[in-house]
Design a protein around this motif. Structure first.
Motif, PDB file in Angstrom:
ATOM      1  N   LEU A  42     -20.005  -2.577   2.507  1.00 40.99           N
ATOM      2  CA  LEU A  42     -19.636  -1.258   1.999  1.00 40.99           C
ATOM      3  C   LEU A  42     -20.812  -0.303   2.089  1.00 40.99           C
ATOM      4  CD1 LEU A  42     -17.402   0.437   0.475  1.00 40.99           C
ATOM      5  CD2 LEU A  42     -18.597  -0.242  -1.626  1.00 40.99           C
ATOM      6  N   GLU A  43     -21.971  -0.744   1.604  1.00 39.83           N
ATOM      7  CA  GLU A  43     -23.155   0.126   1.607  1.00 39.83           C
ATOM      8  C   GLU A  43     -23.608   0.443   3.029  1.00 39.83           C
ATOM      9  OE1 GLU A  43     -25.803  -0.421  -2.287  1.00 39.83           O
ATOM     10  OE2 GLU A  43     -25.832  -2.188  -1.002  1.00 39.83           O
ATOM     11  N   GLY A  49     -20.970   9.469   3.029  1.00 38.54           N
ATOM     12  CA  GLY A  49     -20.176  10.681   3.196  1.00 38.54           C
ATOM     13  C   GLY A  49     -19.331  10.941   1.960  1.00 38.54           C
ATOM     14  N   THR A  50     -18.170  11.512   2.160  1.00 36.79           N
ATOM     15  CA  THR A  50     -17.243  11.760   1.065  1.00 36.79           C
ATOM     16  C   THR A  50     -16.292  10.571   0.925  1.00 36.79           C
ATOM     17  OG1 THR A  50     -15.612  12.818   2.502  1.00 36.79           O
ATOM     18  CG2 THR A  50     -17.337  14.232   1.558  1.00 36.79           C
ATOM     19  N   VAL A  51     -15.536  10.553  -0.166  1.00 41.18           N
ATOM     20  CA  VAL A  51     -14.526   9.510  -0.344  1.00 41.18           C
ATOM     21  C   VAL A  51     -13.501   9.578   0.788  1.00 41.18           C
ATOM     22  CG1 VAL A  51     -12.637   8.719  -1.834  1.00 41.18           C
ATOM     23  CG2 VAL A  51     -14.852   9.344  -2.816  1.00 41.18           C
ATOM     24  N   ALA A  55     -12.351   6.490   3.344  1.00 37.55           N
ATOM     25  CA  ALA A  55     -10.983   6.098   3.665  1.00 37.55           C
ATOM     26  C   ALA A  55     -10.728   6.166   5.171  1.00 37.55           C
ATOM     27  CB  ALA A  55      -9.992   6.985   2.918  1.00 37.55           C
ATOM     28  N   ALA A  56     -11.224   7.212   5.808  1.00 37.11           N
ATOM     29  CA  ALA A  56     -11.007   7.367   7.253  1.00 37.11           C
ATOM     30  C   ALA A  56     -11.698   6.243   8.024  1.00 37.11           C
ATOM     31  CB  ALA A  56     -11.524   8.724   7.717  1.00 37.11           C
ATOM     32  N   ARG A  57     -12.914   5.874   7.624  1.00 40.64           N
ATOM     33  CA  ARG A  57     -13.610   4.787   8.308  1.00 40.64           C
ATOM     34  C   ARG A  57     -12.875   3.469   8.114  1.00 40.64           C
ATOM     35  NH1 ARG A  57     -19.683   6.250   6.105  1.00 40.64           N
ATOM     36  NH2 ARG A  57     -19.784   8.357   6.972  1.00 40.64           N
ATOM     37  N   ALA A  58     -12.388   3.232   6.892  1.00 44.96           N
ATOM     38  CA  ALA A  58     -11.661   1.991   6.631  1.00 44.96           C
ATOM     39  C   ALA A  58     -10.396   1.913   7.483  1.00 44.96           C
ATOM     40  CB  ALA A  58     -11.311   1.898   5.147  1.00 44.96           C
ATOM     41  N   VAL A  64      -5.031  -0.801   5.936  1.00 42.71           N
ATOM     42  CA  VAL A  64      -3.761  -0.118   5.721  1.00 42.71           C
ATOM     43  C   VAL A  64      -3.780   0.415   4.292  1.00 42.71           C
ATOM     44  CG1 VAL A  64      -1.256  -0.338   5.701  1.00 42.71           C
ATOM     45  CG2 VAL A  64      -2.611  -1.653   7.349  1.00 42.71           C
ATOM     46  N   LEU A  65      -4.079   1.690   4.155  1.00 44.43           N
ATOM     47  CA  LEU A  65      -4.232   2.314   2.838  1.00 44.43           C
ATOM     48  C   LEU A  65      -3.073   3.261   2.582  1.00 44.43           C
ATOM     49  CD1 LEU A  65      -8.032   3.274   2.998  1.00 44.43           C
ATOM     50  CD2 LEU A  65      -7.019   1.109   2.248  1.00 44.43           C
ATOM     51  N   PRO A  66      -2.567   3.294   1.369  1.00 42.62           N
ATOM     52  CA  PRO A  66      -1.507   4.254   1.056  1.00 42.62           C
ATOM     53  C   PRO A  66      -2.031   5.680   1.114  1.00 42.62           C
ATOM     54  CG  PRO A  66      -2.285   3.193  -0.940  1.00 42.62           C
ATOM     55  CD  PRO A  66      -2.951   2.474   0.205  1.00 42.62           C
ATOM     56  N   ASP A  67      -1.126   6.615   1.277  1.00 40.56           N
ATOM     57  CA  ASP A  67      -1.530   8.028   1.334  1.00 40.56           C
ATOM     58  C   ASP A  67      -2.233   8.460   0.052  1.00 40.56           C
ATOM     59  OD1 ASP A  67      -0.409   8.207   3.840  1.00 40.56           O
ATOM     60  OD2 ASP A  67       1.474   9.095   3.155  1.00 40.56           O
ATOM     61  N   SER A  68      -1.944   7.782  -1.039  1.00 43.92           N
ATOM     62  CA  SER A  68      -2.513   8.161  -2.344  1.00 43.92           C
ATOM     63  C   SER A  68      -3.862   7.497  -2.608  1.00 43.92           C
ATOM     64  CB  SER A  68      -1.540   7.771  -3.461  1.00 43.92           C
ATOM     65  OG  SER A  68      -1.370   6.343  -3.495  1.00 43.92           O
ATOM     66  N   TRP A  69      -4.416   6.762  -1.611  1.00 44.57           N
ATOM     67  CA  TRP A  69      -5.606   5.955  -1.879  1.00 44.57           C
ATOM     68  C   TRP A  69      -6.768   6.794  -2.398  1.00 44.57           C
ATOM     69  CZ3 TRP A  69     -10.720   5.179  -0.531  1.00 44.57           C
ATOM     70  CH2 TRP A  69     -11.273   3.939  -0.865  1.00 44.57           C
ATOM     71  N   VAL A  70      -7.038   7.915  -1.772  1.00 46.48           N
ATOM     72  CA  VAL A  70      -8.167   8.748  -2.195  1.00 46.48           C
ATOM     73  C   VAL A  70      -7.936   9.281  -3.608  1.00 46.48           C
ATOM     74  CG1 VAL A  70      -9.379  10.930  -1.784  1.00 46.48           C
ATOM     75  CG2 VAL A  70      -8.915   9.388   0.127  1.00 46.48           C
ATOM     76  N   ASP A  71      -6.736   9.791  -3.881  1.00 49.82           N
ATOM     77  CA  ASP A  71      -6.444  10.320  -5.217  1.00 49.82           C
ATOM     78  C   ASP A  71      -6.520   9.217  -6.270  1.00 49.82           C
ATOM     79  OD1 ASP A  71      -6.062  12.866  -4.222  1.00 49.82           O
ATOM     80  OD2 ASP A  71      -3.890  12.658  -4.041  1.00 49.82           O
TER      81      ASP A  71
END
Length: 218
Positions: A42-43, A49-51, A55-58, A64-71
């Motif tokens: 992770l580090e 960058g930003t959260v 998410a974009a890098r992951a 496979v992240l839900p659309d709500s992952w960042v929120d």
């Protein structure tokens, strides 16, 4: 050294000791989606960058992240921060020394304004700074130089006469791109991924805020 015209601080991991709990929340949120990382991964590969960047890098690496992952992550992060996280030891004494020397200081963070309002505002620290700026809010997060250039301007200082205090390679790259000397805070030693990244950029490291005033010529 000659004391700088202004000192520009990152926030998380430099002023507020919030990175450890935040990273654990990220790891747990990733794991809940079946995307398992170690803290070192992770580090090394995601932080800086930003959260939204995380998410974009992951996703680019197969998560496979839900659309709500960042929120959802922000909601859990804010709840953790509101419960209280400590300041970096001796950082208040650094601010006191800067005040005594008449040197302005500011905060430039990729964190959201809401996050800094919780971590800094709840402690009454925000009035101490010439400005508290979010790379997200201005739309130009680190490693772009704009955030630290804006901080230097708010302090009425020429960038090359300032010093940036950072704990991440992305932040150090922002300082370098802005033409501002940078010191790297490596509280957990020189073998962590962030510290190794700072050393690769030839950023001088220090390990305790007790040492910072002398490094600034105070």
């Amino acid at each position: 050294m000659t004391p700088p015209a202004a000192v520009l601080f990152d926030c998380d991991g430099v002023i507020v000791d919030s990175e450890g709990p935040t990273f654990q929340i990220m790891l747990a949120e990733f794991a809940s989606c079946g995307f398992h990382l170690t803290l070192e991964e992770l580090e090394r590969d995601y932080i800086g960058g930003t959260v939204e960047d995380v998410a974009a890098r992951a996703r680019a690496n197969g998560a496979v992240l839900p659309d709500s992952w960042v929120d959802d992550l922000y909601a859990n992060m804010y709840a953790m921060l509101e419960a209280g996280v400590p300041l970096i030891p001796d950082i208040i004494q650094v601010f006191d020394r800067l005040d005594a020397a008449g040197i302005p200081y500011a905060v430039g963070s990729n964190g959201s304004p809401e996050k800094m309002q919780i971590t800094l505002g709840a402690r009454g620290l925000i009035p101490r700074f010439r400005t508290v700026l979010s790379g997200q809010a201005i739309g130009k997060p680190k490693p772009l130089p704009d955030l630290y250039l804006a901080c230097a301007k708010a302090c009425g200082a020429v960038p090359k006469d300032c010093v940036v205090i950072e704990d991440s390679p992305a932040g150090a790259r922002a300082a370098i791109a802005a033409g501002i000397p940078c010191l790297g805070f490596a509280a957990h030693g020189e073998d962590t991924p962030p510290a190794k990244g700072l050393k690769a950029l030839n950023v001088p490291l220090f390990h305790s805020m007790k040492d910072l005033p002398a490094l600034l010529g105070l």
